[in-house]
Design a protein around this motif. Structure first.
Motif, short mmCIF file in Angstrom:
data_model
loop_
_atom_site.label_atom_id
_atom_site.label_comp_id
_atom_site.label_asym_id
_atom_site.label_seq_id
_atom_site.Cartn_x
_atom_site.Cartn_y
_atom_site.Cartn_z
N THR A 153 0.84 -1.20 0.00
CA THR A 153 0.00 0.00 0.00
C THR A 153 0.87 1.25 0.00
O THR A 153 0.59 2.21 -0.69
CB THR A 153 -0.90 0.03 1.26
OG1 THR A 153 -1.41 -1.28 1.45
CG2 THR A 153 -2.02 1.02 1.11
N VAL A 154 1.94 1.20 0.81
CA VAL A 154 2.83 2.35 0.89
C VAL A 154 3.54 2.55 -0.45
O VAL A 154 3.70 3.67 -0.93
CB VAL A 154 3.88 2.15 2.01
CG1 VAL A 154 4.89 3.29 2.01
CG2 VAL A 154 3.20 2.04 3.36
N LYS A 155 3.94 1.44 -1.06
CA LYS A 155 4.74 1.52 -2.27
C LYS A 155 4.22 0.51 -3.29
O LYS A 155 4.72 -0.62 -3.35
CB LYS A 155 6.21 1.24 -1.92
CG LYS A 155 7.16 1.66 -2.99
CD LYS A 155 8.57 1.65 -2.45
CE LYS A 155 9.53 2.05 -3.54
NZ LYS A 155 10.88 2.13 -3.08
N PRO A 156 3.22 0.88 -4.06
CA PRO A 156 2.61 -0.07 -4.99
C PRO A 156 3.67 -0.68 -5.92
O PRO A 156 4.53 0.02 -6.43
CB PRO A 156 1.63 0.79 -5.79
CG PRO A 156 1.36 1.97 -4.93
CD PRO A 156 2.62 2.21 -4.15
N GLY A 157 3.59 -1.99 -6.10
CA GLY A 157 4.52 -2.67 -7.00
C GLY A 157 5.74 -3.22 -6.30
O GLY A 157 6.53 -3.93 -6.90
N VAL A 158 5.93 -2.88 -5.02
CA VAL A 158 7.14 -3.29 -4.30
C VAL A 158 7.23 -4.82 -4.27
O VAL A 158 6.21 -5.52 -4.21
CB VAL A 158 7.14 -2.70 -2.87
CG1 VAL A 158 6.04 -3.34 -2.02
CG2 VAL A 158 8.48 -2.87 -2.19
#
Ligand code: CUA
Length: 331
Positions: A302-307
């Motif tokens: 959620t914080v960093k989409p795609g992580v």
């Protein structure tokens, strides 16, 4: 233009140079901008002059008593087109090209063999930073580069999978990180401070969340910092952090992350040995404090989409808090 130019300072501005290479580029930029302004003013002057000329007699909107003004003689019109359309662009563009080519060797200076080397690898979507030590061994960290003030530094830029572009505008120009090769960029900081770098080439979902902190320190402080980074992690202090360190290993975090001095020795994700001392978390996405660590471990996607890191949403709040407390202690 004044309000626009007033916004050109700051930690990520190519027009507020803090390095030799950035200063060269800023000078080139000002010459280009000045040249463009002159050409623009010339074109506007001609346009204004033409608009002031009255219509030739016989046009329907002319008052009947207006004196007729002749068109310029064809030779003058031809000359204007030759000078303004061919001669001036050729001279101006050739001069600017020559000036740009003359500046280029200064952007690629030769370095003494003893110069500091920093290896930066563009990952999806963070920066792996390695300092090879003169004594052998390597210090590895992520998303943060510290540099000694006034010394030229050679950056070796690479990528394991997709193309990124390494750019710290205050220090110099950008350079691509291309899988399968190592590109070399020389930067020489001339002002101490904290600057911001960014990925300047679209590289996937979290491209916009791929920032980098660059700190320029006096050489003695830099050496101290590098020595501190070379040390293994401190043992956890207090029951909460001890529980966090155990949970970190039990959850398998060590399969991807290394924490030197512990059994965690994963190579895929960022090295976390001194993650608590970093200026930001997740490549400039969050501050590096306990609250942010808990949020990122629990909700990375959620914080960093795609992580690539999975979200550990199944962990209890107190378990997340314990892991976060330990990570924050890794100074
Ligand atoms: Cu890395 Cu865009």
């Amino acid at each position: 233009m004044l309000p626009v130019i007033a916004a050109c300072s700051g930690p990520q501005s190519a027009l507020d140079p803090a390095g030799s290479q950035a200063a060269i580029l800023a000078t080139l930029w000002w010459w280009l901008a000045g040249g463009a302004l002159l050409v623009w003013a010339g074109v506007m002057a001609v346009a204004w002059w033409v608009s002031r000329r009255r219509q030739p007699a016989g046009q329907p909107d002319d008052p009947p008593d207006a004196p007729a003004i002749m068109d310029p003689p064809p030779r003058a019109a031809h000359r204007l087109i030759l000078v303004g359309g061919v001669l001036v662009p050729v001279v101006v563009l050739t001069a600017l090209l020559g000036y740009g080519l003359w500046l280029m060797p200064q952007l690629r200076p030769a370095l003494p063999g003893s110069a500091l080397t920093v290896q930066v690898s563009g990952e999806q979507w963070w920066w792996r930073v390695r300092y090879p030590l003169p004594s052998g061994g390597t210090v590895e960290l992520a998303n943060e580069i510290r540099l000694p003030l006034g010394e030229p530094v050679a950056f070796e830029l690479s990528s394991p999978d997709v193309i990124h572009s390494f750019w710290v505008p205050a220090l110099g120009g950008k350079m691509d990180m291309i899988p399968g090769r190592s590109n070399r960029l020389v930067l020489q900081p001339t002002r101490a401070g904290r600057f911001r770098g960014a990925c300047a080439e679209y590289c996937g979902t979290a491209h916009a969340l791929m920032a980098l902190d660059v700190v320029v320190l006096p050489p003695a402080k830099f050496q101290q910092w590098l020595q501190d980074q070379a040390r293994p992690a401190l043992p956890p202090q207090g029951a909460l952090a001890e529980r966090g360190a155990r949970a970190f290993l039990a959850q398998g975090c060590g399969a991807c992350h290394a924490v030197r001095g512990t059994p965690a020795d994963g190579r895929m994700g960022p090295d976390l040995t001194h993650v608590g001392s970093r200026l930001s978390l997740a490549a400039g996405t969050l501050p590096a404090d306990a609250e942010a660590f808990a949020r990122f471990v629990g909700h990375a996607g959620t914080v960093k989409p795609g992580v690539r890191m999975p979200s550990f949403a199944m962990l209890q709040e107190d378990e997340l808090a314990a892991i976060a407390a330990w990570l924050e202690q890794l100074q």
